[in-house]
Structure formats: C-alpha cells, structure tokens
Design a protein around this motif. Structure first.
Motif, mmCIF file in Angstrom:
data_model
loop_
_atom_site.group_PDB
_atom_site.id
_atom_site.type_symbol
_atom_site.label_atom_id
_atom_site.label_comp_id
_atom_site.label_asym_id
_atom_site.label_seq_id
_atom_site.Cartn_x
_atom_site.Cartn_y
_atom_site.Cartn_z
ATOM 1 N N VAL A 287 1.445 -0.529 54.930
ATOM 2 C CA VAL A 287 1.726 -1.502 54.285
ATOM 3 C C VAL A 287 2.542 -1.324 53.049
ATOM 4 O O VAL A 287 3.698 -1.823 52.690
ATOM 5 C CB VAL A 287 0.787 -2.464 54.266
ATOM 6 C CG1 VAL A 287 1.177 -3.834 53.240
ATOM 7 C CG2 VAL A 287 0.152 -3.212 55.678
ATOM 8 N N THR A 288 1.782 -0.457 52.034
ATOM 9 C CA THR A 288 2.165 -0.137 50.842
ATOM 10 C C THR A 288 3.677 0.518 50.911
ATOM 11 O O THR A 288 4.743 0.119 50.127
ATOM 12 C CB THR A 288 1.376 0.666 50.015
ATOM 13 O OG1 THR A 288 -0.029 0.022 49.887
ATOM 14 C CG2 THR A 288 1.865 1.175 48.751
ATOM 15 N N LEU B 77 -4.325 11.970 57.168
ATOM 16 C CA LEU B 77 -3.479 11.137 58.453
ATOM 17 C C LEU B 77 -2.792 12.339 58.844
ATOM 18 O O LEU B 77 -2.526 12.340 60.181
ATOM 19 C CB LEU B 77 -2.789 9.920 57.875
ATOM 20 C CG LEU B 77 -3.522 8.761 57.650
ATOM 21 C CD1 LEU B 77 -2.469 7.505 57.146
ATOM 22 C CD2 LEU B 77 -4.335 8.132 58.985
ATOM 23 N N ALA B 78 -2.072 13.303 58.136
ATOM 24 C CA ALA B 78 -1.244 14.191 58.446
ATOM 25 C C ALA B 78 -2.025 15.257 59.231
ATOM 26 O O ALA B 78 -1.837 15.881 60.134
ATOM 27 C CB ALA B 78 -0.776 15.023 57.237
ATOM 28 N N PRO C 2 -8.328 2.160 58.043
ATOM 29 C CA PRO C 2 -8.003 1.189 56.926
ATOM 30 C C PRO C 2 -6.981 2.110 55.973
ATOM 31 O O PRO C 2 -6.136 1.449 55.510
ATOM 32 C CB PRO C 2 -9.309 0.912 56.140
ATOM 33 C CG PRO C 2 -10.262 1.329 57.359
ATOM 34 C CD PRO C 2 -9.674 2.207 58.362
ATOM 35 N N LEU C 3 -7.314 3.235 55.729
ATOM 36 C CA LEU C 3 -6.147 4.029 55.280
ATOM 37 C C LEU C 3 -4.961 3.885 55.834
ATOM 38 O O LEU C 3 -3.930 4.017 55.092
ATOM 39 C CB LEU C 3 -6.600 5.422 55.193
ATOM 40 C CG LEU C 3 -5.851 6.373 54.297
ATOM 41 C CD1 LEU C 3 -5.916 6.264 52.723
ATOM 42 C CD2 LEU C 3 -6.500 7.696 54.391
ATOM 43 N N ARG C 4 -4.739 4.079 57.120
ATOM 44 C CA ARG C 4 -3.361 3.837 57.751
ATOM 45 C C ARG C 4 -2.803 2.389 57.331
ATOM 46 O O ARG C 4 -1.700 2.492 57.279
ATOM 47 C CB ARG C 4 -3.624 4.109 59.295
ATOM 48 C CG ARG C 4 -2.389 4.335 59.862
ATOM 49 C CD ARG C 4 -2.714 4.727 61.308
ATOM 50 N NE ARG C 4 -2.142 3.784 62.357
ATOM 51 C CZ ARG C 4 -2.688 3.408 63.275
ATOM 52 N NH1 ARG C 4 -3.541 3.861 64.033
ATOM 53 N NH2 ARG C 4 -1.808 2.304 64.079
ATOM 54 N N VAL D 157 -6.482 5.649 67.069
ATOM 55 C CA VAL D 157 -6.843 4.195 67.607
ATOM 56 C C VAL D 157 -5.679 3.259 67.268
ATOM 57 O O VAL D 157 -4.917 3.364 66.335
ATOM 58 C CB VAL D 157 -8.081 3.535 67.062
ATOM 59 C CG1 VAL D 157 -9.369 4.326 67.600
ATOM 60 C CG2 VAL D 157 -7.900 3.478 65.643
ATOM 61 N N PHE D 158 -5.533 2.294 68.352
ATOM 62 C CA PHE D 158 -4.488 1.075 67.952
ATOM 63 C C PHE D 158 -2.947 1.876 67.624
ATOM 64 O O PHE D 158 -2.429 1.419 66.637
ATOM 65 C CB PHE D 158 -4.949 0.013 66.949
ATOM 66 C CG PHE D 158 -6.158 -0.343 67.239
ATOM 67 C CD1 PHE D 158 -6.356 -1.124 68.330
ATOM 68 C CD2 PHE D 158 -7.031 -0.316 66.427
ATOM 69 C CE1 PHE D 158 -7.602 -1.480 68.875
ATOM 70 C CE2 PHE D 158 -8.324 -0.933 66.804
ATOM 71 C CZ PHE D 158 -8.629 -1.418 67.728
#
Length: 169
Positions: free
Chosen positions: A35-36, A147-148, A28-30, A154-155
C-alpha cells in the motif's frame, strides 16, 4: 486459491497452530509495504511539481540539494542528467513494486525492487540524516528483506500459480 504453496505437517498431515500462524507472519508487512509503495508511486505521478527538473518540491531540486551530502554523489549526478526521467522511473518503479507486492505476483522480485529503491534513496536522499534512524529509507530497506527471502506464501498469485503447477505434474 488455497492461500499456501503446499506441504503438509504434523500428525495426519495437519499443520500445528504454530505452523498455521507462521504462514501469515509476513502478510501485515506485505500489505503495509504494498500500500505504501502504491501510494508513493501514485503521489509522485500526480504531483506535477515533483516531476519537474527545477522548482520547489521538484526531483531536480531535491537531487541538487542532497548531492554533496549523499554517500554516492555519482548516483545523484546520474539522476541529474535527466531529473524528470529519474522521477518517472522512481514513481513507476514504486507503483509496480507495490502492486506486485499486494497481489503477490513475483513477490521476491518485487521485494528486491523495493529494497533497491530504498537502498538508492538511503544512499542519496536520507544519507545525511543524523542519527541514522531518523531517515526512513533504511527501515524500509530492512523491511523489504524478509519478503525478498521468503516471498508470499498466503493470499498471493505466486502461491496460486505454484499450487496449479503442482496439480498438473
């Protein structure tokens, strides 16, 4: 694409439900950050006023407005040498970071880029926000760090490429 970069856990090589859920924790964070940042980059690239050196809503006017209140005025001075170039660099950087994050290609590098963009904006544009949590660039900086550190498991193109490398060894 199997969605995950490998390893087997638990009895019989199966992952426990907790381990299964953990694989998706950063998704969800990714998606949100990707998108942002794609939206922010496209918004800047399509806004003629933003990419101008002068005028209301221009990057030049914003930089001149925050110069004396920023944490690093020299960074603002550098941007003011070519406001249009700086505006394009930020917009294209946001677009590339967002696309890399969404696709999951070189995710750690994209997240590092997002963190650096957020850090530079925090130290310049939103530095004067009082209290500090009213500025939005610091939370974005903190959101990029997981994320870093973890990448996209996944995906993601990264996971797909890693699984292909393992199969060819």
């Amino acid at each position: 694409m199997n969605g995950y970069g490998g390893g087997s856990y638990g009895p019989g090589g199966r992952r426990t439900p907790k381990e299964q859920a953990g694989r998706y924790a950063l998704l969800p964070l990714r998606i949100f950050l990707g998108v942002t940042f794609v939206y922010a980059g496209l918004d800047k690239l399509t806004d003629g006023a933003f990419l101008a050196a002068d005028g209301a809503g221009s990057i030049g006017a914003v930089m001149r407005g925050v110069r004396d209140s920023s944490a690093i005025p020299a960074l603002v001075d550098l941007a003011l040498k070519s406001p249009e170039g700086f505006g394009y660099a930020i917009a294209i950087g946001e677009l590339l970071v967002g696309l890399g994050t969404l696709v999951g290609l070189w995710t750690r590098l994209a997240a590092l880029g997002g963190a650096l963009i957020s850090l530079s904006l925090w130290l310049t544009v939103s530095w004067q926000s009082t209290p500090y949590y009213y500025g939005n660039d610091l939370p974005y900086l903190m959101a990029w760090l997981p994320l870093a550190l973890a990448g996209a498991t996944v995906f993601s193109a990264d996971a797909f490429l890693a699984s292909r490398r393992r199969r060819t060894l």
